[in-house]
Design an enzyme around this catalytic site. Structure first.
Site, PDB file in Angstrom:
ATOM      1  N   HIS A  78       0.833  -1.218   0.000  1.00 34.54           N
ATOM      2  CA  HIS A  78       0.000   0.000   0.000  1.00 34.54           C
ATOM      3  C   HIS A  78       0.865   1.265   0.000  1.00 34.54           C
ATOM      4  O   HIS A  78       0.520   2.266   0.625  1.00 34.54           O
ATOM      5  CB  HIS A  78      -0.946   0.038   1.207  1.00 34.54           C
ATOM      6  N   ASN A 151     -10.302  -2.828   2.383  1.00 32.72           N
ATOM      7  CA  ASN A 151      -9.978  -2.844   0.951  1.00 32.72           C
ATOM      8  C   ASN A 151     -11.242  -2.632   0.132  1.00 32.72           C
ATOM      9  O   ASN A 151     -12.346  -2.654   0.667  1.00 32.72           O
ATOM     10  CB  ASN A 151      -9.374  -4.202   0.561  1.00 32.72           C
ATOM     11  N   HIS A 342      -4.101   0.985  11.852  1.00 33.80           N
ATOM     12  CA  HIS A 342      -3.837  -0.294  12.506  1.00 33.80           C
ATOM     13  C   HIS A 342      -5.172  -0.950  12.855  1.00 33.80           C
ATOM     14  O   HIS A 342      -5.950  -0.364  13.621  1.00 33.80           O
ATOM     15  CB  HIS A 342      -3.009  -0.026  13.772  1.00 33.80           C
TER      16      HIS A 342
HETATM   17 FE1  HDE Z   1      -2.547  -4.839   5.357  1.00 36.65          FE
HETATM   18  N1  HDE Z   1      -0.723  -4.089   5.818  1.00 36.65           N
HETATM   19  N2  HDE Z   1      -1.905  -6.692   5.831  1.00 36.65           N
HETATM   20  N3  HDE Z   1      -4.294  -5.645   4.711  1.00 36.65           N
HETATM   21  N4  HDE Z   1      -3.177  -3.035   4.820  1.00 36.65           N
HETATM   22  C1  HDE Z   1      -0.344  -2.793   5.718  1.00 36.65           C
HETATM   23  O1  HDE Z   1       0.789  -1.580   7.399  1.00 36.65           O
HETATM   24  C2  HDE Z   1      -0.810  -6.977   6.549  1.00 36.65           C
HETATM   25  C3  HDE Z   1      -4.649  -6.960   4.751  1.00 36.65           C
HETATM   26  C4  HDE Z   1      -4.436  -2.699   4.414  1.00 36.65           C
HETATM   27  O2  HDE Z   1      -3.221   3.505   4.060  1.00 36.65           O
HETATM   28  C5  HDE Z   1       0.991  -2.515   6.347  1.00 36.65           C
HETATM   29  O3  HDE Z   1       1.211   0.606   7.885  1.00 36.65           O
HETATM   30  C6  HDE Z   1      -0.758  -8.374   6.861  1.00 36.65           C
HETATM   31  C7  HDE Z   1      -6.059  -7.125   4.570  1.00 36.65           C
HETATM   32  C8  HDE Z   1      -4.488  -1.305   4.064  1.00 36.65           C
HETATM   33  O4  HDE Z   1      -1.597   3.339   5.532  1.00 36.65           O
HETATM   34  C9  HDE Z   1       1.376  -3.876   6.925  1.00 36.65           C
HETATM   35  C10 HDE Z   1      -1.853  -8.933   6.266  1.00 36.65           C
HETATM   36  C11 HDE Z   1      -6.538  -5.855   4.392  1.00 36.65           C
HETATM   37  C12 HDE Z   1      -3.203  -0.818   4.300  1.00 36.65           C
HETATM   38  C13 HDE Z   1       0.212  -4.748   6.522  1.00 36.65           C
HETATM   39  C14 HDE Z   1      -2.579  -7.863   5.629  1.00 36.65           C
HETATM   40  C15 HDE Z   1      -5.429  -4.954   4.476  1.00 36.65           C
HETATM   41  C16 HDE Z   1      -2.410  -1.928   4.774  1.00 36.65           C
HETATM   42  C17 HDE Z   1       1.983  -1.834   5.442  1.00 36.65           C
HETATM   43  C18 HDE Z   1      -2.237 -10.393   6.227  1.00 36.65           C
HETATM   44  C19 HDE Z   1      -7.975  -5.432   4.123  1.00 36.65           C
HETATM   45  C20 HDE Z   1      -2.715   0.586   4.075  1.00 36.65           C
HETATM   46  C21 HDE Z   1       2.066  -0.395   5.912  1.00 36.65           C
HETATM   47  C22 HDE Z   1      -2.965 -10.792   7.346  1.00 36.65           C
HETATM   48  C23 HDE Z   1      -8.874  -5.764   5.172  1.00 36.65           C
HETATM   49  C24 HDE Z   1      -2.987   1.476   5.235  1.00 36.65           C
HETATM   50  C25 HDE Z   1       1.325  -0.358   7.144  1.00 36.65           C
HETATM   51  C26 HDE Z   1      -2.565   2.878   4.917  1.00 36.65           C
HETATM   52  C27 HDE Z   1      -1.074  -1.815   5.145  1.00 36.65           C
HETATM   53  C28 HDE Z   1       0.141  -6.038   6.893  1.00 36.65           C
HETATM   54  C29 HDE Z   1      -3.758  -8.080   4.888  1.00 36.65           C
HETATM   55  C30 HDE Z   1      -5.598  -3.540   4.315  1.00 36.65           C
HETATM   56  C31 HDE Z   1       2.712  -4.440   6.484  1.00 36.65           C
HETATM   57  C32 HDE Z   1       0.304  -9.081   7.658  1.00 36.65           C
HETATM   58  C33 HDE Z   1      -6.837  -8.437   4.602  1.00 36.65           C
HETATM   59  C34 HDE Z   1      -5.695  -0.524   3.562  1.00 36.65           C
HETATM   60  O5  HDE Z   1       1.465  -3.836   8.320  1.00 36.65           O
END
Ligand code: HDE
Length: 684
Positions: A78, A151, A342
């Site tokens: 992202h 999402n 978060h």
């Molecule tokens: Fe994320 N995801 N994600 N994700 N995600 C990040 O956090 C992660 C997942 C989502 O505009 C990171 O600060 C794991 C689902 C958005 O700043 C990180 C898993 C959904 C954003 C991370 C998922 C999301 C992130 C990278 C598997 C929808 C951007 C930067 C379980 C429900 C937020 C950060 C923004 C960002 C980890 C799966 C949505 C690496 C381990 C499912 C919208 O922490």
């Protein structure tokens, strides 16, 4: 005169809080960070006019050092995103289900900050890649910050967070050559898909039009996981969150999306920015699907499995409020880049479930933010601060801003009368939901997570014929870009379980054997999944008016008035920036030339034509614009003066092409065509 926004009235309590951090440099004296006034910002201090630069030039050193450290790591996923401020207003009290403060009284308003993002590409990649869009909302509530980090697709690729690094390694550019940027059309991604078949449902969404939204203002948002509402009696109800855009769900055409990537990589951020600047505020209604705890096992899917939806026809979506995005940021780095979302940021009344994908996310976000934002104090960055003050015994760390006074920084204590003190449930303290858990410690997955294809087929069954065609085209493009024949074959052999005919066409298009397997026997469909059934409005769609001198003043005025009354954005496109003049002397200001814009950047065109300095080139440009608009199924209005550019027999039978000649209802017909947006039955 360029000024910051500090002279504007705050729009809400978060805006008021941010106001104390805004700095307007306009009209001020240039100083160092130590506030020493600078006399020269053009030349470094040298020993002799042509001599070496001196170390003692503190201004030079400070300026360059700060510059050298301007970058922070981009988000690992992202990375490319854009944000805006807004407000959420509750329509309907949810007291019965939750104690969440912002969901108690209808009419309550809560400031929000929303960041939209692309998952795969780097921060500098293009907006219109085929990708999932992030839709993260921070609610600054009275009981602390609540983040709904969702999402635009309601399911996910994998079921357990432990596989997330593998998924992301596979989809990011391949490590040996860092190719391709912002694209899943390559070997490692499809190898991952075929060897991790829980991805099937998500891939259907990713290959659909949902992955190329026309605008962030026209896409849905989903919390994806199952969360809990917890009420005053400590009764829990499972809940899924939905954002429904008022303008409906609309998409680009893949060919168009690819061209836009080059013509305007900032297409979606520009679209959001401009809509807000023009006062056409994006709006989304918040919907909830709820399942009583006692009904947890009533469904043919596991409600903890993030690769499954709760079909809306089975569990209806109740609309409970509306979010309006009404203010652009003042500084993208300070706000959009430094915001830290978060899913673990919850407030009393909302709680987690055992969805193993959610559980893993609860670890990842804080962890990644510690490195991205340089230590544990990022909650003090203005955009991340809650509205209510926070008090605890956490101390020190890089860039600590606050000055906690007194000598006590531990709990329990007597010297500070045991403060800061904990709060009981009644006093608003967060009490974790007391879920009963039992079982053996085990590394395994529940069998109830094993059905990978039923909902993938449900999705396929729910698509209209044009949507199905787009999915097949998307697969053919993506898998067609895979170099390994074995991987292409594995993908086709996997997706036969969704639909045999679909997989066979993909096999033919990608040069592999036809698949032998059987397709899932699901026959149900869910109308809510098809974009064909979405709402359609003309508001904020943008029409390019191709115009030269000598236009019919009354005719053009009449059309433009009706479009503008209906919220359509008009862009006048001509030979040169300047003005053009009508037959009886009205003047129109040309905003863009044929060179500065392109048919892919407009939702429709109105071909007025006219005379130009280089008539041959002018005519050729108009033909190019008509071709591009026509091929992407978009509406075309032909003025009486534009007839020559579309000289065909059977004029009234071309879908979405409206002619003004002999048509007293032209303006209304054209407006209706703009509202319709795409004419898939056109032969291109
Ligand atoms: Fe994320 N995801 N994600 N994700 N995600 C990040 O956090 C992660 C997942 C989502 O505009 C990171 O600060 C794991 C689902 C958005 O700043 C990180 C898993 C959904 C954003 C991370 C998922 C999301 C992130 C990278 C598997 C929808 C951007 C930067 C379980 C429900 C937020 C950060 C923004 C960002 C980890 C799966 C949505 C690496 C381990 C499912 C919208 O922490």
């Amino acid at each position: 005169m360029e000024r910051g926004s500090s002279d504007k009235k705050p729009t809400n309590s978060k805006d008021e809080q941010l106001e104390q951090f805004r700095i307007d440099n306009y009209g001020k004296k240039l100083t160092t960070n130590q506030s020493v006034r600078i006399s020269n910002d053009e030349d470094s201090l040298k020993a002799g006019i042509r001599g070496p630069t001196l170390m003692e030039d503190f201004h030079f050193r400070e300026k360059i050092t700060h510059f050298d450290h301007e970058r922070i790591p981009e988000r690992v996923v992202h990375a490319r995103g854009y944000a805006a401020h807004g407000v959420f207003e509750l329509y309907k009290s949810m007291k019965e289900y939750t104690t969440a403060s912002f969901l108690q009284e209808s009419g309550t308003t809560t400031p929000v900050f929303v960041r939209f993002s692309n998952v795969v590409g780097s921060a500098g990649s293009k907006d219109t890649a085929r990708d999932v869009r992030g839709f993260a909302t921070k609610f600054y509530t009275e009981s602390g910050n609540y983040d709904l980090v969702g999402n635009n697709i309601p399911v996910f690729f994998i079921q357990d967070a432990i596989k997330f690094p593998d998924l992301i390694h596979a989809v990011k550019p391949e490590p040996h050559n860092e190719i391709p940027q912002a694209s899943s059309a390559h070997d490692t991604f499809w190898d991952f898909v075929a060897n991790n078949q829980e991805t099937a449902h998500m891939i259907m969404w990713l290959m659909s039009d949902r992955a190329i939204p026309r605008s962030w203002r026209m896409m849905e948002g989903f919390g994806v996981h199952t969360f809990r509402f917890v009420n005053k009696e400590r009764k829990s109800t499972f809940v899924k969150f939905h954002w429904k855009p008022i303008l409906g769900v609309h998409s680009l055409v893949w060919d168009e999306a690819q061209i836009i990537g080059g013509k305007d990589p900032d297409f979606q951020r520009r679209d959001l920015w401009e809509a807000i600047e023009r006062g056409a505020y994006p709006e989304y209604e918040l919907g909830v699907q709820m399942i009583d705890e006692s009904d947890e096992f009533m469904f043919d899917f596991d409600i903890l499995d993030a690769t499954k939806i709760w079909p809306e026809e089975i569990v209806p979506v109740q609309i409970i409020g509306k979010m309006t995005l009404n203010k652009n940021v003042d500084n993208v780095f300070a706000e959009t880049e430094q915001v830290a979302f978060h899913p673990g940021n919850i407030i009393p009344g909302i709680d987690f479930t055992n969805d193993p994908l959610l559980q893993g996310r609860l670890f990842s976000y804080l962890d990644t933010q510690l490195i991205r934002l340089g230590g544990p104090n990022f909650a003090e960055i203005p955009i991340n601060r809650p509205l209510c003050p926070f008090h605890n015994n956490q101390r020190n760390g890089f860039s600590r801003q606050r000055i906690d006074i007194g000598k006590v920084s531990y709990h329990k204590n007597s010297l500070a009368n045991n403060t800061p003190s904990t709060s009981s449930l009644e006093e608003g303290g967060f009490v974790h939901y007391e879920e009963k858990v039992e079982g053996r410690v085990i590394q395994a997955r529940s069998e109830s997570f094993n059905d990978f294809f039923s909902q993938a087929r449900l999705f396929w069954n729910s698509m209209s014929p044009p949507e199905k065609k787009h999915i097949i085209d998307a697969f053919s493009f993506e898998v067609g870009n895979v170099k390994s024949r074995s991987v292409r074959q594995q993908v086709v052999d996997m997706f036969v379980h969704v639909d045999k005919q679909m997989a066979t066409i993909i096999a033919n298009n990608t040069g592999v054997n036809r698949p032998n397997g059987a397709q899932s026997n699901v026959t149900a469909s869910s109308p809510a999944l098809s974009q064909e059934n979405t709402s359609r409005y003309p508001n904020t769609l943008n029409v390019g008016v191709l115009i030269g001198n000598g236009f019919n003043d009354a005719e053009v005025k009449n059309v433009i008035n009706l479009l503008e009354e209906n919220g359509v954005f008009i862009h006048y496109i001509g030979e040169q920036i300047g003005t053009v003049t009508g037959r009886i002397g009205s003047k129109i200001k040309i905003d863009e030339t044929f060179m500065t814009t392109d048919p892919v950047l407009h939702d429709a065109i109105y071909v007025v034509g006219g005379s130009a300095i280089d008539q041959v080139k002018f005519n050729k440009n108009i033909m190019y614009y008509i071709g591009g608009t026509y091929n992407h199924y978009k509406p075309i209005g032909i003025a009486t003066t534009g007839e020559m550019y579309f000289d065909v027999p059977n004029k009234n039978n071309i879908p979405g092409v409206i002619f003004a000649s002999y048509n007293p209802n032209f303006a209304m017909d054209f407006l209706n065509a703009i509202t319709e947006q795409r004419f898939w039955n056109r032969i291109v």
